[in-house]
Design a protein around this motif. Structure first.
Motif, PDB file in Angstrom:
ATOM      1  N   LEU B 462     -40.556  90.298  58.865  1.00 22.69           N
ATOM      2  CA  LEU B 462     -40.752  91.743  59.023  1.00 22.69           C
ATOM      3  C   LEU B 462     -40.440  92.169  60.449  1.00 22.69           C
ATOM      4  O   LEU B 462     -39.904  93.261  60.690  1.00 22.69           O
ATOM      5  CB  LEU B 462     -42.210  92.116  58.712  1.00 22.69           C
ATOM      6  CG  LEU B 462     -42.631  92.200  57.245  1.00 22.69           C
ATOM      7  CD1 LEU B 462     -44.142  92.376  57.168  1.00 22.69           C
ATOM      8  CD2 LEU B 462     -41.936  93.343  56.529  1.00 22.69           C
ATOM      9  N   ASN B 463     -40.801  91.313  61.404  1.00 22.78           N
ATOM     10  CA  ASN B 463     -40.697  91.696  62.812  1.00 22.78           C
ATOM     11  C   ASN B 463     -39.303  91.571  63.409  1.00 22.78           C
ATOM     12  O   ASN B 463     -38.979  92.201  64.410  1.00 22.78           O
ATOM     13  CB  ASN B 463     -41.669  90.861  63.652  1.00 22.78           C
ATOM     14  CG  ASN B 463     -43.112  91.192  63.287  1.00 22.78           C
ATOM     15  OD1 ASN B 463     -43.394  92.274  62.754  1.00 22.78           O
ATOM     16  ND2 ASN B 463     -44.021  90.270  63.530  1.00 22.78           N
ATOM     17  N   ARG B 464     -38.467  90.729  62.784  1.00 22.85           N
ATOM     18  CA  ARG B 464     -37.102  90.521  63.245  1.00 22.85           C
ATOM     19  C   ARG B 464     -36.320  91.852  63.247  1.00 22.85           C
ATOM     20  O   ARG B 464     -36.495  92.662  62.348  1.00 22.85           O
ATOM     21  CB  ARG B 464     -36.457  89.580  62.232  1.00 22.85           C
ATOM     22  CG  ARG B 464     -35.623  88.537  62.786  1.00 22.85           C
ATOM     23  CD  ARG B 464     -35.404  87.418  61.763  1.00 22.85           C
ATOM     24  NE  ARG B 464     -36.258  86.282  62.026  1.00 22.85           N
ATOM     25  CZ  ARG B 464     -36.827  85.543  61.084  1.00 22.85           C
ATOM     26  NH1 ARG B 464     -36.657  85.828  59.823  1.00 22.85           N
ATOM     27  NH2 ARG B 464     -37.589  84.527  61.425  1.00 22.85           N
ATOM     28  N   PRO B 470     -32.469  88.878  51.983  1.00 25.80           N
ATOM     29  CA  PRO B 470     -33.070  87.804  51.186  1.00 25.80           C
ATOM     30  C   PRO B 470     -32.579  87.755  49.734  1.00 25.80           C
ATOM     31  O   PRO B 470     -32.575  86.686  49.118  1.00 25.80           O
ATOM     32  CB  PRO B 470     -34.566  88.110  51.229  1.00 25.80           C
ATOM     33  CG  PRO B 470     -34.676  89.541  51.605  1.00 25.80           C
ATOM     34  CD  PRO B 470     -33.474  89.847  52.437  1.00 25.80           C
ATOM     35  N   TYR B 471     -32.161  88.893  49.187  1.00 26.34           N
ATOM     36  CA  TYR B 471     -31.675  88.897  47.808  1.00 26.34           C
ATOM     37  C   TYR B 471     -30.311  88.207  47.719  1.00 26.34           C
ATOM     38  O   TYR B 471     -30.028  87.473  46.785  1.00 26.34           O
ATOM     39  CB  TYR B 471     -31.546  90.323  47.279  1.00 26.34           C
ATOM     40  CG  TYR B 471     -32.854  91.073  47.250  1.00 26.34           C
ATOM     41  CD1 TYR B 471     -33.736  90.918  46.182  1.00 26.34           C
ATOM     42  CD2 TYR B 471     -33.224  91.927  48.289  1.00 26.34           C
ATOM     43  CE1 TYR B 471     -34.939  91.606  46.154  1.00 26.34           C
ATOM     44  CE2 TYR B 471     -34.422  92.613  48.261  1.00 26.34           C
ATOM     45  CZ  TYR B 471     -35.283  92.455  47.197  1.00 26.34           C
ATOM     46  OH  TYR B 471     -36.469  93.129  47.167  1.00 26.34           O
ATOM     47  N   LEU B 472     -29.478  88.466  48.728  1.00 22.61           N
ATOM     48  CA  LEU B 472     -28.140  87.869  48.706  1.00 22.61           C
ATOM     49  C   LEU B 472     -28.226  86.373  48.989  1.00 22.61           C
ATOM     50  O   LEU B 472     -27.426  85.583  48.477  1.00 22.61           O
ATOM     51  CB  LEU B 472     -27.221  88.583  49.710  1.00 22.61           C
ATOM     52  CG  LEU B 472     -27.102  90.100  49.474  1.00 22.61           C
ATOM     53  CD1 LEU B 472     -26.084  90.719  50.433  1.00 22.61           C
ATOM     54  CD2 LEU B 472     -26.727  90.430  48.025  1.00 22.61           C
ATOM     55  N   ILE B 473     -29.222  85.985  49.788  1.00 20.65           N
ATOM     56  CA  ILE B 473     -29.458  84.551  50.038  1.00 20.65           C
ATOM     57  C   ILE B 473     -29.770  83.836  48.732  1.00 20.65           C
ATOM     58  O   ILE B 473     -29.279  82.743  48.468  1.00 20.65           O
ATOM     59  CB  ILE B 473     -30.651  84.378  51.019  1.00 20.65           C
ATOM     60  CG1 ILE B 473     -30.265  84.872  52.404  1.00 20.65           C
ATOM     61  CG2 ILE B 473     -31.144  82.942  51.027  1.00 20.65           C
ATOM     62  CD1 ILE B 473     -29.827  83.805  53.355  1.00 20.65           C
ATOM     63  N   LYS B 512     -34.325  88.607  57.013  1.00 16.98           N
ATOM     64  CA  LYS B 512     -34.958  89.858  57.469  1.00 16.98           C
ATOM     65  C   LYS B 512     -35.485  90.667  56.280  1.00 16.98           C
ATOM     66  O   LYS B 512     -34.753  90.917  55.319  1.00 16.98           O
ATOM     67  CB  LYS B 512     -33.909  90.692  58.223  1.00 16.98           C
ATOM     68  CG  LYS B 512     -34.264  92.159  58.431  1.00 16.98           C
ATOM     69  CD  LYS B 512     -35.398  92.371  59.423  1.00 16.98           C
ATOM     70  CE  LYS B 512     -35.800  93.833  59.524  1.00 16.98           C
ATOM     71  NZ  LYS B 512     -37.147  94.003  60.146  1.00 16.98           N
ATOM     72  N   ALA B 513     -36.742  91.058  56.349  1.00 17.89           N
ATOM     73  CA  ALA B 513     -37.303  91.943  55.334  1.00 17.89           C
ATOM     74  C   ALA B 513     -37.330  93.359  55.881  1.00 17.89           C
ATOM     75  O   ALA B 513     -38.052  93.653  56.826  1.00 17.89           O
ATOM     76  CB  ALA B 513     -38.706  91.491  54.964  1.00 17.89           C
ATOM     77  N   TRP B 523     -40.034  91.553  51.516  1.00 18.30           N
ATOM     78  CA  TRP B 523     -40.838  90.621  52.318  1.00 18.30           C
ATOM     79  C   TRP B 523     -41.216  89.406  51.464  1.00 18.30           C
ATOM     80  O   TRP B 523     -41.093  88.251  51.875  1.00 18.30           O
ATOM     81  CB  TRP B 523     -42.091  91.343  52.839  1.00 18.30           C
ATOM     82  CG  TRP B 523     -42.945  90.511  53.752  1.00 18.30           C
ATOM     83  CD1 TRP B 523     -42.517  89.491  54.560  1.00 18.30           C
ATOM     84  CD2 TRP B 523     -44.352  90.635  53.954  1.00 18.30           C
ATOM     85  NE1 TRP B 523     -43.582  88.973  55.249  1.00 18.30           N
ATOM     86  CE2 TRP B 523     -44.712  89.652  54.905  1.00 18.30           C
ATOM     87  CE3 TRP B 523     -45.329  91.484  53.441  1.00 18.30           C
ATOM     88  CZ2 TRP B 523     -46.029  89.501  55.342  1.00 18.30           C
ATOM     89  CZ3 TRP B 523     -46.637  91.332  53.883  1.00 18.30           C
ATOM     90  CH2 TRP B 523     -46.983  90.349  54.833  1.00 18.30           C
ATOM     91  N   HIS B 524     -41.664  89.708  50.254  1.00 18.54           N
ATOM     92  CA  HIS B 524     -42.048  88.642  49.334  1.00 18.54           C
ATOM     93  C   HIS B 524     -40.864  87.701  49.097  1.00 18.54           C
ATOM     94  O   HIS B 524     -40.988  86.473  49.147  1.00 18.54           O
ATOM     95  CB  HIS B 524     -42.501  89.270  48.010  1.00 18.54           C
ATOM     96  CG  HIS B 524     -43.514  88.450  47.296  1.00 18.54           C
ATOM     97  ND1 HIS B 524     -43.162  87.382  46.524  1.00 18.54           N
ATOM     98  CD2 HIS B 524     -44.866  88.521  47.255  1.00 18.54           C
ATOM     99  CE1 HIS B 524     -44.265  86.826  46.024  1.00 18.54           C
ATOM    100  NE2 HIS B 524     -45.308  87.506  46.458  1.00 18.54           N
TER     101      HIS B 524
END
Lengths: 260, 617
Positions: B462-464, B470-473, B512-513, B523-524
């Motif tokens: 969250l802080n980055r 994350p979905y594409l990962i 990154k979220a 985030w999840h």
């Protein structure tokens, strides 16, 4: 593939608004697929619930073009090619964020229902009941707790009488216990005094939206209303019971009768 | 961060996961007077258990009185290609009937036999009709019965609360769990004496899967990080029949119950091809003509089972082979036909969700047309290594049960043995946790630093400022797993896959979220891609190490079972330097009566020539 327009409610308990997204829609896709595409590429933090994506868990219920639907079972080809798809959270409950409502009230209602109380087993240690006696109970037990019936119930949605009525979901839950040949609890006083079965005015909106096609009103709520009426309002029966000291039997008796 | 200001909840036991295993474990803990909490990522009653369709296997002997625990045990061992933990398969076969009857006493309404008893249906690999069921929605019945019973047992349910890390005291014992509430994003510290993992598998590492989104292997990863071992993790079951069309539902499960009710598999020439794929081990107990198979279905004694009811590994490979040979269906699967086998009313009554699912999602009426089906990643036989009797892991105070635990199923799981696994080992894990707590002299206490560290790691995405989506990962991970660690595996291919997974690690460190902490799926997702990577690596590395084909693990470069590999299980653990370490461990010798029953000729076992002296308790 064709580009479609989605209007999705974004916000929280403080307020919010519809945001427009455009997304490509593939063959055979359902609304949930498109929401996932939007989430992955345009709105990473779009809040929505889903689990099984097969119509079995009841997590992804939301209002799509004004009607409560499971997003995972709503095919895009059910809408006109140019039609904008509007998604918003179930309206009868407070919103947490975006398409996620706070449904905790429902879980509280469930806890108010007295638990199943199993009758003693037969002499050989086994419990017997017959398929024809449980078909109706199994119909009610198909419920996946999507809470769409609760969402459209006039008592809960328009009149906001959550204080007086537990809602259709819990009417059929109790009906499933009341009609269960192995349940030894008397459910009728609870239905009348605690759960408010009389509040239902039989508009059948709950039955219409049930994704499991449970005949909530006719098979569940009306028989429960009748049993309450029989118990509490039938003057002849009341007099008869007062004289004989007998309680109205509300359970099916097939088990006993076939054992003889 | 000041730890004393954190929202802190104390329990004797915290169960992570609210599916069948978690709920059953919690009920057991509560019945021993323990303060019990359950946390789940989703709402109560939505866990993956609801998707189970066919039934739960238990030798009740209602549908065929010849059935008993010994035959169930033998079926389970044969299905698992004798890599199962013998003792767990014994406990399971012996205790499943009591657990099923108990469910009925808690309100479950199973389909009935004509005599009014719990009905049982046929399933792959089970000699007799053994699966207690409710149409094709048995999982829903299981979870609802446990849920409605469980809420009255004094258990604290913390819904939509995600576990982040397990916390230990200085002696290495479980002392707490760091978590957060999804609806508010607020952190919570659980101070506990034991944790029971009931978090399921990791099917979401593959693109074509029958698993729900929650199946990201978080429990496996958390346990691994805390020092527990993973075992048999190379054995990932591809269920033979998932939907293949439309693309968006590719992988969604089509229950084995379709075949149990008489459904047959056909190629595009209309042939019942399964007759060509009967393995030697099962040949003497499988029909070799269509006529015999049909007579068996009609209930004729002395006939043998149809080959469509062979174990899942065999059927999945056969379907894949037919498709590869150009004999597949137009949408890339094979045909599963029930329409010509049963009348429309019977299909709707026994398979209502299948009828509904195909009508709504594929616009196919299964009472009129065949379904098109193909293999889909369905189940992890492997998982956290546990003590066979207490279900405790290598970490003091950490228990595991259900799909996230290893041992019962060996190299391949029989259909129906999963739901019974949940209730048998859920109960045993609860008991094990209770005994552990009784023997504790003082409650373990976790110091502040590990707590702060856990929450700091959790907030990093969250802080980055910027980072990977994350979905594409996850999509990238899917491609690697589908290409390199699929249903048919090869050494070099897996080694390439392992390299690609290693390269992904740095990307995942930098995920990154976008958005705030309140109900933020990004985030999840950012937190769970790490679990998925770890699980994927474990599967790939163990799969590369096991140089044979056994059960669900198929190597083109090492065909057939190898005797030396039947003597070992592969264990994966985190080495002192933080790298993933693999070890082959010698399998313990089984009790003599178990090995006799497991390898017995079926006639000898049924006549009592073998196994008559086995203890019943």
């Amino acid at each position: 593939m064709a580009e479609r327009t989605f209007r999705i409610w974004r916000g929280d308990s403080e307020g919010g608004d519809f945001v427009e997204y455009k997304s490509e829609v593939g063959e055979g896709q359902v609304v949930l697929d498109v929401l996932h595409t939007i989430q992955a590429h345009q709105a990473n933090d779009l809040a929505l619930r889903w689990n099984c994506k097969a119509g079995k868990c009841g997590s992804c219920s939301m209002e799509i073009n004004g009607k409560p639907k499971l997003a995972c079972m709503t095919r895009m080809n059910m809408y006109e090619p140019g039609e904008t798809i509007t998604c918003q959270p179930l309206k009868a409950f407070p919103v947490v964020r975006d398409l996620v409502p706070d449904v905790s009230w429902n879980y509280k209602q469930n806890k108010r229902i007295a638990p199943f109380k199993c009758k003693p087993a037969d002499a050989d240690g086994k419990h017997r009941m017959y398929q024809e006696d449980i078909d109706r109970v199994q119909e009610f037990r198909k419920c996946i707790e999507c809470f769409m019936c609760q969402d459209v119930c006039h008592v809960l949605r328009d009149r906001d009488r959550k204080d007086a009525f537990a809602g259709p979901r819990y009417m059929i839950r109790v009906a499933g216990l009341e009609m269960n040949p192995l349940d030894d609890e008397d459910r009728i006083p609870e239905l009348k005094h605690e759960l408010g079965v009389a509040m239902c005015n039989i508009t059948r909106c709950c039955t219409e939206v049930c994704p499991e096609h449970i005949n909530i009103t006719d098979n569940g709520i009306i028989p429960m209303k009748e049993r309450v009426v029989d118990r509490f309002y039938d003057p002849l029966l009341i007099a008869f019971r007062a004289l004989t000291g007998r309680r109205k039997r509300t359970k099916l008796r097939t088990v006993e009768s076939t054992k003889e | 961060m000041d730890v004393s200001e954190l929202l802190t909840i104390e329990h004797d036991v915290l169960v992570i996961g609210a599916g069948g295993a978690g709920l059953r474990a919690a009920i057991e803990c509560s019945s021993q007077g323990l303060s019990t909490g359950v946390i789940s990522k989703s709402l109560l009653g939505k866990a993956h258990t609801v998707m189970a369709e066919g039934g739960m296997a238990a030798a009740l002997g209602n549908a065929d009185s010849r059935d008993n625990w010994k035959i169930h045990f033998r079926d389970t061992m044969r299905g698992g290609k004798f890599l199962n933990a013998w003792r767990m398969a014994e406990l399971h076969a012996k205790q499943a009937p009591a657990r099923v009857r108990e469910l009925q006493e808690w309100g479950a309404v199973f389909d009935r036999t004509k005599d009014g008893l719990i009905n049982q249906r046929n399933f792959g690999g089970h000699r007799y009709p053994r699966l207690a069921h409710v149409g094709d929605r048995t999982g829903l019945e299981l979870i609802r019965s446990l849920q409605d019973h469980g809420i009255h047992q004094g258990i604290d349910f913390h819904m939509e609360c995600t576990a982040l890390e397990l916390l230990k005291d200085e002696e290495g014992r479980i002392a707490g769990v760091a978590g957060y509430w999804r609806d508010t994003g607020r952190f919570v510290l659980f101070r506990v004496k034991t944790v029971i993992m009931a978090t399921g598998g990791g099917g979401r590492c593959w693109p074509v899967t029958s698993n729900s989104w929650e199946y990201t292997g978080d429990g496996l990863a958390m346990a691994y990080d805390a020092g527990a071992e993973l075992m048999d993790i190379e054995f990932t079951q591809f269920h033979p029949t998932g939907m293949v069309w439309p693309p968006s539902v590719r992988g969604t499960l089509v229950t084995e119950g379709v075949r149990g009710e008489g459904g047959v598999l056909l190629n595009n020439k209309g042939e019942r091809f399964m007759f060509n794929y009967v393995p030697e081990r099962f040949a003497s107990e499988t029909a070799d003509t269509v006529e015999e198979a049909d007579r068996w279905l009609a209930g004729e004694e002395g006939t043998r089972r149809p080959p469509e009811l062979l174990t899942r590994d065999v059927v999945a490979r056969a379907i894949r082979a037919e498709v590869e040979a150009g004999r597949g269906s137009p949408k890339g699967g094979v045909f599963l036909d029930i329409a010509s086998r049963r009348d429309a009313e019977a299909i709707k009554r026994k398979l209502p969700s299948m009828y509904h699912q195909f009508r709504e999602l594929a616009e196919v009426d299964i009472t009129k047309e065949p379904m098109q089906v193909g293999p889909t990643l369905h189940y992890f036989m492997g998982g956290i290594r546990v003590d066979h009797d207490t279900q405790m892991t290598a970490v003091q105070g950490l228990f595991a049960c259900g799909e996230c635990a290893a041992g019962l199923h060996g190299a391949n799981r029989l259909g129906g043995n999963s739901l019974s696994d949940l209730i048998v080992f859920g109960q045993l894990a609860g008991k094990g946790a209770g005994e552990y707590i009784k023997a504790l002299e003082k409650a373990p206490h976790v110091e502040d630093d590990p707590i702060k560290e856990a929450f700091r790691r959790a907030t990093a995405p969250l802080n980055r400022e910027t980072g990977e989506n994350p979905y594409l990962i996850q999509e990238e991970l899917h491609e690697i797993m589908a290409q390199h660690v699929g249903i048919i595996r090869e050494g070099e291919e897996m080694r390439e896959g392992i390299k690609k997974l290693e390269e992904m690690a740095s990307k995942i460190e930098n995920v990154k979220a976008i958005g705030a902490s309140q109900y933020n799926p990004a985030w999840h997702q950012a937190l769970s891609v790490r679990s998925m990577l770890l699980v994927s690596q474990a599967v790939a590395m163990a799969g590369e190490m096991r140089e044979e084909s056994r059960g669900a693990h198929t190597r083109v470069d090492f065909e057939g079972e190898r005797e030396e590999w039947g003597k070992v299980n592969i264990v994966v653990r985190k080495a002192a330097d933080g790298t993933m370490e693999l070890e082959k461990i010698e399998r313990p010798e089984p009790a003599k009566y178990l090995s006799e029953i497991g390898y017995a000729d079926i006639d000898d076992l049924e006549s009592g020539k073998v196994g008559a002296d086995a203890p019943e308790e």
